[in-house]
Design an enzyme around this catalytic site. Structure first.
Site, PDB file in Angstrom:
ATOM      1  N   ASP A  41       0.849  -1.183   0.000  1.00 32.37           N
ATOM      2  CA  ASP A  41       0.000   0.000   0.000  1.00 32.37           C
ATOM      3  C   ASP A  41       0.889   1.239   0.000  1.00 32.37           C
ATOM      4  O   ASP A  41       1.855   1.330   0.776  1.00 32.37           O
ATOM      5  CB  ASP A  41      -0.908  -0.006   1.236  1.00 32.37           C
ATOM      6  CG  ASP A  41      -2.007   1.026   1.128  1.00 32.37           C
ATOM      7  OD1 ASP A  41      -3.042   0.736   0.508  1.00 32.37           O
ATOM      8  OD2 ASP A  41      -1.827   2.142   1.675  1.00 32.37           O
ATOM      9  N   ASP A  46      -0.763   9.193 -10.876  1.00 31.82           N
ATOM     10  CA  ASP A  46      -0.628   8.159 -11.903  1.00 31.82           C
ATOM     11  C   ASP A  46       0.838   7.834 -12.171  1.00 31.82           C
ATOM     12  O   ASP A  46       1.196   6.668 -12.397  1.00 31.82           O
ATOM     13  CB  ASP A  46      -1.298   8.608 -13.203  1.00 31.82           C
ATOM     14  CG  ASP A  46      -2.818   8.603 -13.105  1.00 31.82           C
ATOM     15  OD1 ASP A  46      -3.347   8.035 -12.122  1.00 31.82           O
ATOM     16  OD2 ASP A  46      -3.468   9.176 -14.003  1.00 31.82           O
ATOM     17  N   ASP A  91      -4.470   2.545  -4.616  1.00 31.26           N
ATOM     18  CA  ASP A  91      -3.017   2.579  -4.385  1.00 31.26           C
ATOM     19  C   ASP A  91      -2.519   1.274  -3.777  1.00 31.26           C
ATOM     20  O   ASP A  91      -1.466   1.253  -3.136  1.00 31.26           O
ATOM     21  CB  ASP A  91      -2.649   3.753  -3.478  1.00 31.26           C
ATOM     22  CG  ASP A  91      -3.301   3.657  -2.098  1.00 31.26           C
ATOM     23  OD1 ASP A  91      -4.285   2.891  -1.952  1.00 31.26           O
ATOM     24  OD2 ASP A  91      -2.841   4.334  -1.164  1.00 31.26           O
ATOM     25  N   ARG A 104      13.257  -5.835  -0.754  1.00 30.53           N
ATOM     26  CA  ARG A 104      13.998  -5.534  -1.987  1.00 30.53           C
ATOM     27  C   ARG A 104      13.166  -4.643  -2.904  1.00 30.53           C
ATOM     28  O   ARG A 104      13.687  -3.735  -3.556  1.00 30.53           O
ATOM     29  CB  ARG A 104      14.389  -6.834  -2.689  1.00 30.53           C
ATOM     30  CG  ARG A 104      15.362  -6.634  -3.851  1.00 30.53           C
ATOM     31  CD  ARG A 104      15.731  -7.952  -4.515  1.00 30.53           C
ATOM     32  NE  ARG A 104      16.419  -8.834  -3.582  1.00 30.53           N
ATOM     33  CZ  ARG A 104      15.960  -9.993  -3.163  1.00 30.53           C
ATOM     34  NH1 ARG A 104      14.784 -10.432  -3.595  1.00 30.53           N
ATOM     35  NH2 ARG A 104      16.645 -10.737  -2.321  1.00 30.53           N
ATOM     36  N   HIS A 163      -3.880  14.349  -9.951  1.00 32.16           N
ATOM     37  CA  HIS A 163      -4.016  12.925 -10.260  1.00 32.16           C
ATOM     38  C   HIS A 163      -2.968  12.444 -11.259  1.00 32.16           C
ATOM     39  O   HIS A 163      -2.594  11.262 -11.251  1.00 32.16           O
ATOM     40  CB  HIS A 163      -5.420  12.631 -10.784  1.00 32.16           C
ATOM     41  CG  HIS A 163      -6.481  12.717  -9.725  1.00 32.16           C
ATOM     42  ND1 HIS A 163      -6.714  11.716  -8.813  1.00 32.16           N
ATOM     43  CD2 HIS A 163      -7.360  13.713  -9.414  1.00 32.16           C
ATOM     44  CE1 HIS A 163      -7.698  12.059  -7.990  1.00 32.16           C
ATOM     45  NE2 HIS A 163      -8.105  13.274  -8.335  1.00 32.16           N
ATOM     46  N   ASN A 211      -2.252  12.972  -4.639  1.00 36.05           N
ATOM     47  CA  ASN A 211      -3.325  13.356  -5.547  1.00 36.05           C
ATOM     48  C   ASN A 211      -3.892  14.731  -5.216  1.00 36.05           C
ATOM     49  O   ASN A 211      -4.180  15.534  -6.118  1.00 36.05           O
ATOM     50  CB  ASN A 211      -4.454  12.322  -5.502  1.00 36.05           C
ATOM     51  CG  ASN A 211      -4.146  11.074  -6.311  1.00 36.05           C
ATOM     52  OD1 ASN A 211      -3.410  11.120  -7.301  1.00 36.05           O
ATOM     53  ND2 ASN A 211      -4.710   9.949  -5.892  1.00 36.05           N
TER      54      ASN A 211
END
Length: 304
Positions: free
Chosen positions: A186, A203, A229, A249, A199, A194
C-alpha cells in the site's frame, strides 16, 4: 510459445521426411530443427524470466530460419509447405506481444521471411503476395482479439494484472498447494499526492511501481494492482521469511515511494479469503507501527 516452437520442429521434420536431402541441404534442415527445439526447451525452462527483447529475438530468429528453410527443398510445393510454418510464428507474435509491437514488426517479419521464396525463381510472385496478405491479416486480427481478451484481466493504467486476474492466480496457487506467500503493498500518503500535486502525479507514482525491474522479483513472482493505491505480490515457492526479504527488496528499488506491506505465508487448509485476511491484518499492523514497514502475519492470523 514453447508449444509453438515444438510445433515448428515437428512440422519441419515432417516436411524434411518427404525430401531427398543430402549435403548442405540436409545440414540446413537439421540446424533449423535443432534451433527450434532448443528454443522450445529454453522457453519451458526460462520463459517466464526472459526479457522481452530476448523473446523478440527468438521470434525473429524463427522467422529468418523459416525463410532460409524455404530455399532448401527442390520442389516448390515443399517450399510452400514450409511457408505454412510462418503462420505459427505470426500467431505467436500476435498473441504474446503488445499490439503496437505487432504493427511495427509484423510486416517486415512476414515480407523478409517470404521474400526468400522469390529467390527460388520457381514460385510465382502472385502466390507470395497472396500468402503475405493472408498472414498479415491473420496477425492483425489475432492481435486485436488477444488485446481485447487481455483487457478483461489487465489494469488499464498500469498494464499489470488486475484484481480479477490476481484472484484467479491466487486461487490456482491455493488449489495446487505447496509453499507460497502473498504480500499486500500500500502506498503511504497517496491521497496527499493526488490532492496536492494532482491525479497525473499520482498516476506517475503508480506507473513507477508497475515498471518495477523484473530483476528485483524472484522467478515466477506476479505483481498485480488490486485497485487504488494497493498492489498484491504473489510469490510462489517462497516462505514467509523469504517473502519479507523479497518485499524489502521491492521497497529499496522504489526508494522515494513510501510503502507499507503485509506478508502472509499460505498455511495448509487456508482458503483465499483466510490468506488475504491475514495479509491485510499484517498490512494494518505495518501502518499502525508508523508506515514504511514490512510485517509478516503469523499462522494464527496476528502479525508476527
Amino acid at each position: 510459445m514453447a508449444v509453438l516452437c515444438a510445433a515448428v520442429t515437428l512440422a519441419g521434420g515432417l516436411v524434411a521426411l518427404g525430401q531427398d536431402l543430402y549435403g548442405p541441404r540436409a545440414v540446413a534442415v537439421v540446424v533449423l530443427l535443432v534451433v527450434a527445439g532448443a528454443s522450445a526447451v529454453l522457453l519451458v525452462v526460462r520463459g517466464a524470466s526472459l526479457p522481452r527483447r530476448v523473446l523478440g529475438g527468438l521470434v525473429h530468429t524463427g522467422g529468418v530460419g523459416i525463410g532460409l528453410a524455404q530455399l532448401v527443398p527442390q520442389e516448390p510445393q515443399a517450399a510452400l509447405a514450409i511457408t505454412a510454418l510462418l503462420s505459427l510464428v505470426v500467431v505467436e507474435v500476435s498473441y504474446f506481444f503488445p499490439a503496437a509491437w505487432v504493427r511495427r514488426h509484423m510486416p517486415a517479419l512476414v515480407l523478409l521471411s517470404n521474400g526468400t521464396l522469390l529467390l527460388r525463381g520457381d514460385v510465382h510472385v502472385g502466390y507470395v503476395l497472396a500468402i503475405d496478405a493472408v498472414l498479415l491479416a491473420l496477425g492483425l486480427v489475432t492481435s486485436q482479439l488477444a488485446e481485447r481478451a487481455l483487457g478483461a484481466h489487465r489494469d488499464p493504467l498500469t498494464g499489470l494484472p488486475n484484481r480479477r486476474s490476481s484472484d484467479d492466480r491466487l486461487q490456482a496457487l491455493v488449489a495446487a498447494g505447496g509453499t507460497f506467500s502473498v504480500a499486500l503493498l500500500d502506498l503511504d500518503h497517496f491521497k496527499e499526492v493526488n490532492d496536492t500535486a494532482g491525479h497525473e502525479a499520482g498516476d506517475r507514482v503508480l506507473l513507477r511501481v508497475a515498471r518495477l525491474p523484473a530483476r528485483v522479483l524472484p522467478p515466477g513472482a506476479v505483481l498485480a494492482r488490486q485497485g487504488g493505491d494497493e498492489f498484491v505480490l504473489l510469490l510462489p515457492g517462497r516462505d514467509g521469511d523469504q517473502a519479507v526479504v523479497d518485499v524489502w527488496r521491492v521497497c529499496d528499488a522504489l526508494a522515494g515511494i513510501g510503502l507499507s506491506c503485509g506478508v502472509a505465508q499460505h498455511q495448509p487448509g487456508d482458503t483465499v479469503a483466510q490468506l488475504m485476511r491475514r495479509a491485510d491484518g499484517a498490512l494494518y499492523a505495518a501502518k499502525s507501527a508508523g508506515r514504511g514497514r514490512v510485517e509478516l502475519a503469523a499462522a494464527t492470523g496476528t502479525p508476527a
